[in-house]
Design a protein around this motif. Sequence first.
Motif, mmCIF file in Angstrom:
data_model
loop_
_atom_site.group_PDB
_atom_site.id
_atom_site.type_symbol
_atom_site.label_atom_id
_atom_site.label_comp_id
_atom_site.label_asym_id
_atom_site.label_seq_id
_atom_site.Cartn_x
_atom_site.Cartn_y
_atom_site.Cartn_z
ATOM 1 N N ASP A 1 30.840 5.788 23.208
ATOM 2 C CA ASP A 1 30.494 7.197 22.531
ATOM 3 C C ASP A 1 29.786 7.911 23.730
ATOM 4 O O ASP A 1 28.431 7.826 23.837
ATOM 5 N N ASP A 2 30.502 9.083 24.033
ATOM 6 C CA ASP A 2 29.671 10.057 24.891
ATOM 7 C C ASP A 2 29.151 9.518 26.359
ATOM 8 O O ASP A 2 28.477 10.291 26.982
ATOM 9 N N THR B 1 32.706 11.161 17.116
ATOM 10 C CA THR B 1 31.846 10.027 16.765
ATOM 11 C C THR B 1 32.226 9.506 15.479
ATOM 12 O O THR B 1 31.846 8.262 15.289
HETATM 13 MG MG LIG Z 1 29.697 12.751 19.130
#
Ligand SMILES: [Mg+2]
Length: 380
Positions: free
Chosen positions: A301-302, A37
Motif C-alpha cells: 500500500d502506497d 487502499t
Molecule cells: Mg490509500
Amino acid sequence: MALQRLNIVNIRNISRQELIFSNDINVLYGSNGSGKTSVLEAIYMLSTGKSFRAQRMAAAVQHGAEGAVIEAWMQNTSIKLQKKGAKKAQFFVANQVTNSIVELARLLPVQLLSLQGYQLLNAPPEERRKFFDWTMFHVEPGFLKLWQDFHRTLKQRNAVLRDKYSQNDGALNFWTEKLVETGCDLHETRLRVLKDWLEYTKNYCQDMPGVKNLSLDYLPGWNAEEVDYAERLALSLRQDSALGYTRFGPHRADLQISVAGEPAQQMLSTGQQKTFVAALQLAQSQWVADCTDKHPVLLIDDLPSELDKQARAKLSETLSKTPSQIFITSVEKKAFSTLLKTRPQKMFHVEHGLVTASAASNVASPKSVSKQAVNPLETA
Ligand SMILES: [Mg+2]
Ligand SMILES: Nc1ncnc2c1ncn2[C@@H]1O[C@H](COP(=O)(O)OP(=O)(O)O)[C@@H](O)[C@H]1O
C-alpha cells in the motif's frame, strides 16, 4: 494461493465491484481517496477477520449501508465475509459457515507492506513477536496449539498469583509446573524453527540500503542461556506474587535487530527503515513459500511513493524475484510498475470507488476463474 476473483459490496466508497485479477502483479492506481487502499483492506479482512486501519470492522462498511459483503475465489475454494447491521461478521469457506479465523489465514495468507510497517522496529516487543509467530504459524503445524496451551496456562497462573488465598493450596505449584512445561515446549519450538529463518532473513536483507553487519536475534523472554525456565520462575516467584503476574517467559519474547552493533532503528534513516522492513517481510513470505509451498499474497500500500530511487530499485529487484501474487497501490500509474516490468501486470484505474481494469495491462485475464455464480447481495 492466488486470488483470482473478488467481489466487494459496500466497503468504504466501493458500492459494488466485481474484479478479476492477474496471478502476477495487480497495480491499482488513482488519486487520493479514490478507494485503492479499500480494495487491499477488503482482501486483508478476508484473511484476518479484521481491518488494518480501523479497530472495528463496522468502520469499513459504507456509510448508510445496511451491511457489506466481500467474497474471494481462489483456485479450489472461496472465502466470504458477510456483515449485517450491528451483528458480528460471519465468514464462509466454500459457502460453509466457519468460526475459524485461523482457517482463513491458512487458506489466504496475506502480508501487508505499508507505510506504517517500518514501525516494527520501534514498536513494543509484542509486534515483533507477532511478526515471528506469523512465520511459526505458517511453517510449524503444531505451533498454534503450543501457543494456545501456554497462554491458557499463563492466564491461570496469573489468576492464582492475584488470588492470595489459593496460593496456599498448591494451585500455584500446579500452574507453575504446567507453565514450565508449556513454556519450554513453546520456546524450544520457536528456537528450532526460527534458527534457519533468521539466517535466511539475514542473508536476504543484508544488502538493503544502509544495512551493514546485520544481526537478528531471537530473545526468549528470559535469560535462557543462564537459567532454565523453572529456575527463572522460582527466582522471581516472590516478585511475581507481589505484582500479580508472571514477568518472564515466552510471552515476553522479542526479536533484536541490530545494524553494525546498534539497534536498527537508531542506525537507519526513516526511508532505510521502510525498505528494510519491507525486505524483512518479503523474506518472510519467501521463507513461508519455500517451507510450505503456499505463497502469501502481498499487499503493498502506497509504499513505493515514499521511497527514494535507490530504495525503489532495490525493492523492485526483490519483488521481481518473488513468485507471489502482488497487489500494489499507487497514485501515479507508472510510479513503480515500470520497475517491475519483468513480471506481467494488470492495471486497474480507481476513481470515486469504481475500479476499472485498464487497457494498459500486459497480462491476459486468468483462463479459468471459478464458475460459481456471483451474486454477492443474494445472501446479504
Ligand atoms: Mg490509500
Ligand atoms: N465507511 C465509509 N463509507 C463511505 N466512504 C468511506 C468510508 N470510509 C472511508 N470512506 C471514503 O472512502 C474513500 C476511500 O479511501 P481509500 O481507500 O483510503 O482511498 P485511496 O487509498 O485511494 O487514497 C475515501 O474517500 C474516504 O473518504
